[in-house]
Design a protein around this motif. Structure first.
Motif, PDB file in Angstrom:
ATOM      1  N   PRO A 201      -1.191  -0.170 -11.011  1.00  0.00           N
ATOM      2  CA  PRO A 201      -0.251  -0.602  -9.970  1.00  0.00           C
ATOM      3  C   PRO A 201      -0.048  -2.112  -9.948  1.00  0.00           C
ATOM      4  CG  PRO A 201      -2.356  -0.018  -8.998  1.00  0.00           C
ATOM      5  CD  PRO A 201      -2.428   0.389 -10.438  1.00  0.00           C
ATOM      6  N   ILE A 202       0.814  -2.579 -10.839  1.00  0.00           N
ATOM      7  CA  ILE A 202       1.140  -4.000 -10.918  1.00  0.00           C
ATOM      8  C   ILE A 202       2.548  -4.246 -10.391  1.00  0.00           C
ATOM      9  CG2 ILE A 202       1.464  -5.974 -12.467  1.00  0.00           C
ATOM     10  CD1 ILE A 202      -0.624  -4.700 -14.302  1.00  0.00           C
ATOM     11  N   ILE A 203       3.529  -3.553 -10.967  1.00  0.00           N
ATOM     12  CA  ILE A 203       4.912  -3.715 -10.520  1.00  0.00           C
ATOM     13  C   ILE A 203       5.344  -2.589  -9.595  1.00  0.00           C
ATOM     14  CG2 ILE A 203       5.611  -5.071 -12.518  1.00  0.00           C
ATOM     15  CD1 ILE A 203       6.655  -2.569 -13.817  1.00  0.00           C
ATOM     16  N   TRP A 204       4.485  -1.589  -9.413  1.00  0.00           N
ATOM     17  CA  TRP A 204       4.739  -0.509  -8.465  1.00  0.00           C
ATOM     18  C   TRP A 204       3.513  -0.337  -7.573  1.00  0.00           C
ATOM     19  CZ3 TRP A 204       1.059   3.222  -8.947  1.00  0.00           C
ATOM     20  CH2 TRP A 204       0.409   3.319 -10.195  1.00  0.00           C
ATOM     21  N   ILE A 221      -4.163   8.116 -11.418  1.00  0.00           N
ATOM     22  CA  ILE A 221      -4.223   6.660 -11.400  1.00  0.00           C
ATOM     23  C   ILE A 221      -5.621   6.180 -11.021  1.00  0.00           C
ATOM     24  CG2 ILE A 221      -3.285   4.581 -10.329  1.00  0.00           C
ATOM     25  CD1 ILE A 221      -1.406   6.049 -12.269  1.00  0.00           C
ATOM     26  N   GLU A 222      -6.298   6.939 -10.147  1.00  0.00           N
ATOM     27  CA  GLU A 222      -7.640   6.563  -9.714  1.00  0.00           C
ATOM     28  C   GLU A 222      -8.625   6.502 -10.885  1.00  0.00           C
ATOM     29  OE1 GLU A 222      -9.211   5.796  -6.779  1.00  0.00           O
ATOM     30  OE2 GLU A 222      -7.279   5.610  -5.786  1.00  0.00           O
ATOM     31  N   LEU A 223      -8.331   7.245 -11.947  1.00  0.00           N
ATOM     32  CA  LEU A 223      -9.213   7.261 -13.116  1.00  0.00           C
ATOM     33  C   LEU A 223      -9.062   6.009 -13.968  1.00  0.00           C
ATOM     34  CD1 LEU A 223      -8.747  10.998 -14.206  1.00  0.00           C
ATOM     35  CD2 LEU A 223     -10.608   9.999 -12.858  1.00  0.00           C
ATOM     36  N   ASN A 224      -8.050   5.216 -13.679  1.00  0.00           N
ATOM     37  CA  ASN A 224      -7.829   3.969 -14.406  1.00  0.00           C
ATOM     38  C   ASN A 224      -8.738   2.894 -13.819  1.00  0.00           C
ATOM     39  OD1 ASN A 224      -6.929   1.664 -15.663  1.00  0.00           O
ATOM     40  ND2 ASN A 224      -4.872   1.722 -14.784  1.00  0.00           N
ATOM     41  N   PRO A 225      -9.775   2.459 -14.532  1.00  0.00           N
ATOM     42  CA  PRO A 225     -10.716   1.488 -13.953  1.00  0.00           C
ATOM     43  C   PRO A 225     -10.086   0.130 -13.671  1.00  0.00           C
ATOM     44  CG  PRO A 225     -11.141   1.775 -16.297  1.00  0.00           C
ATOM     45  CD  PRO A 225     -10.134   2.821 -15.917  1.00  0.00           C
ATOM     46  N   LEU A 226      -9.031  -0.216 -14.410  1.00  0.00           N
ATOM     47  CA  LEU A 226      -8.413  -1.530 -14.222  1.00  0.00           C
ATOM     48  C   LEU A 226      -7.790  -1.662 -12.841  1.00  0.00           C
ATOM     49  CD1 LEU A 226      -6.787  -2.151 -17.719  1.00  0.00           C
ATOM     50  CD2 LEU A 226      -9.091  -2.662 -16.911  1.00  0.00           C
ATOM     51  N   MET A 227      -7.385  -0.546 -12.243  1.00  0.00           N
ATOM     52  CA  MET A 227      -6.814  -0.577 -10.911  1.00  0.00           C
ATOM     53  C   MET A 227      -7.826  -1.113  -9.899  1.00  0.00           C
ATOM     54  SD  MET A 227      -5.696   2.534  -8.411  1.00  0.00           S
ATOM     55  CE  MET A 227      -7.421   2.762  -8.007  1.00  0.00           C
ATOM     56  N   VAL A 248     -17.361  -0.389  -5.250  1.00  0.00           N
ATOM     57  CA  VAL A 248     -18.404   0.484  -5.817  1.00  0.00           C
ATOM     58  C   VAL A 248     -18.119   0.769  -7.288  1.00  0.00           C
ATOM     59  CG1 VAL A 248     -19.415   2.788  -5.737  1.00  0.00           C
ATOM     60  CG2 VAL A 248     -19.005   1.533  -3.606  1.00  0.00           C
ATOM     61  N   VAL A 249     -16.858   1.113  -7.591  1.00  0.00           N
ATOM     62  CA  VAL A 249     -16.489   1.407  -8.979  1.00  0.00           C
ATOM     63  C   VAL A 249     -16.707   0.193  -9.862  1.00  0.00           C
ATOM     64  CG1 VAL A 249     -14.563   1.951 -10.522  1.00  0.00           C
ATOM     65  CG2 VAL A 249     -14.839   3.223  -8.387  1.00  0.00           C
ATOM     66  N   VAL A 250     -16.279  -0.979  -9.402  1.00  0.00           N
ATOM     67  CA  VAL A 250     -16.421  -2.195 -10.204  1.00  0.00           C
ATOM     68  C   VAL A 250     -17.887  -2.547 -10.417  1.00  0.00           C
ATOM     69  CG1 VAL A 250     -15.990  -4.682 -10.242  1.00  0.00           C
ATOM     70  CG2 VAL A 250     -14.168  -3.125  -9.555  1.00  0.00           C
TER      71      VAL A 250
END
Length: 276
Positions: A201-204, A221-227, A248-250
């Protein structure tokens, strides 16, 4: 001591940790080299690294303005959102893409200068920190144009940014070693990161998904760690509520990532000079 004993002694966690600590202790070297990278890249340029700032700012304003019109989003909210997204993404993107080439790009120094391998990674992260400092000026300008109410909780972006820098080190170490051994990894990472850009979620944002009736994509999208990395820095700067799950994820990924990095340094640190 035989050659076998020497080789086995080099493959210890103690040696791996020493490489990291000795490399960090040589901060004068990697600080100087990182700064020289910036100066050399923009040699005889009037604006220097601010060209990257201009390019990032232009892209962020164009995409932020376009998407706010397309999806009827408030420009005062969406433009800072997109701008911070691009700024933080550039930092993460460099850790992955440039990190995969960090040892190959420094082949001459690795073979001729007896320094810890981690020096080259610290140099890369320091260079990207300088560029991040240039790019954050874009957000400062936008924050002045679209002011918001600040609180002490917003200062949590500082430890969040430090945490991302810490992750950049292990990411560069792991991908740097892997891509030095297998040269197909670097172009593969380029394709994967490009795909992740559109999945992050960068441009959206969530409002965009809801308008398009794509709420079910939120789980994917939640599975994307970069988010999660993006959110812990962007949310406090936007004054948005912070969610514990992102931290927590990070934190979990940081611990796991450093465990893998130490294992990679233990096993393959001594071989990198032969692979480059």
């Amino acid at each position: 001591m035989t050659f076998t004993d020497t080789a086995s002694d080099s493959r210890t966690f103690r040696r791996a940790v020493r490489d990291l600590t000795d490399g960090f202790a040589r901060h004068e070297l990697w600080l100087h080299l990182g700064w020289q990278d910036i100066k050399q890249r923009y040699r005889r340029s009037v604006l220097g690294p601010f060209w990257i700032t201009i390019a990032t700012g232009t892209t962020a304003v164009a995409m932020g303005g376009l998407y706010s019109k397309l999806f009827k989003l408030d420009l005062a909210e969406h433009l800072p959102y997109v701008t911070l997204g691009f700024i933080v993404w550039n930092l993460i993107n460099a850790a992955i893409i440039e990190g995969s080439e960090v040892f190959v790009a420094n082949e001459g120094l690795i073979k001729q200068l007896p320094t810890p391998l981690s020096v080259h990674v610290y140099r890369l992260v320091w260079r990207q920190a300088i560029l991040f400092a240039h790019n954050i000026i874009i957000y400062v300008v936008i924050a002045i144009i679209f002011p918001k109410d600040w609180s002490w909780a917003d200062l949590s972006f500082i430890p969040a940014l430090a945490l991302i820098m810490l992750n950049c080190v292990w990411v560069s170490l792991c991908f740097g070693i892997l891509a030095t051994r297998y040269r197909d990894i670097a172009p593969l990472l380029g394709s994967v990161v490009q795909l992740l850009f559109f999945m992050t979620p960068i441009i959206w944002n969530d409002a965009t998904l809801r308008q398009q009736g794509a709420q079910r994509w939120s789980t994917i999208i939640e599975l994307n760690p970069l988010m999660h990395y993006l959110d812990i820095v962007r949310a406090p700067l936007l004054g948005a509520p912070q969610e514990l799950r992102h931290w927590v994820v990070v934190l979990v990924l940081t611990v796991l990532g450093w465990a893998v990095a130490l294992l990679a340094m233990r096993q393959y640190r001594s071989r990198v000079s032969y692979w480059v």
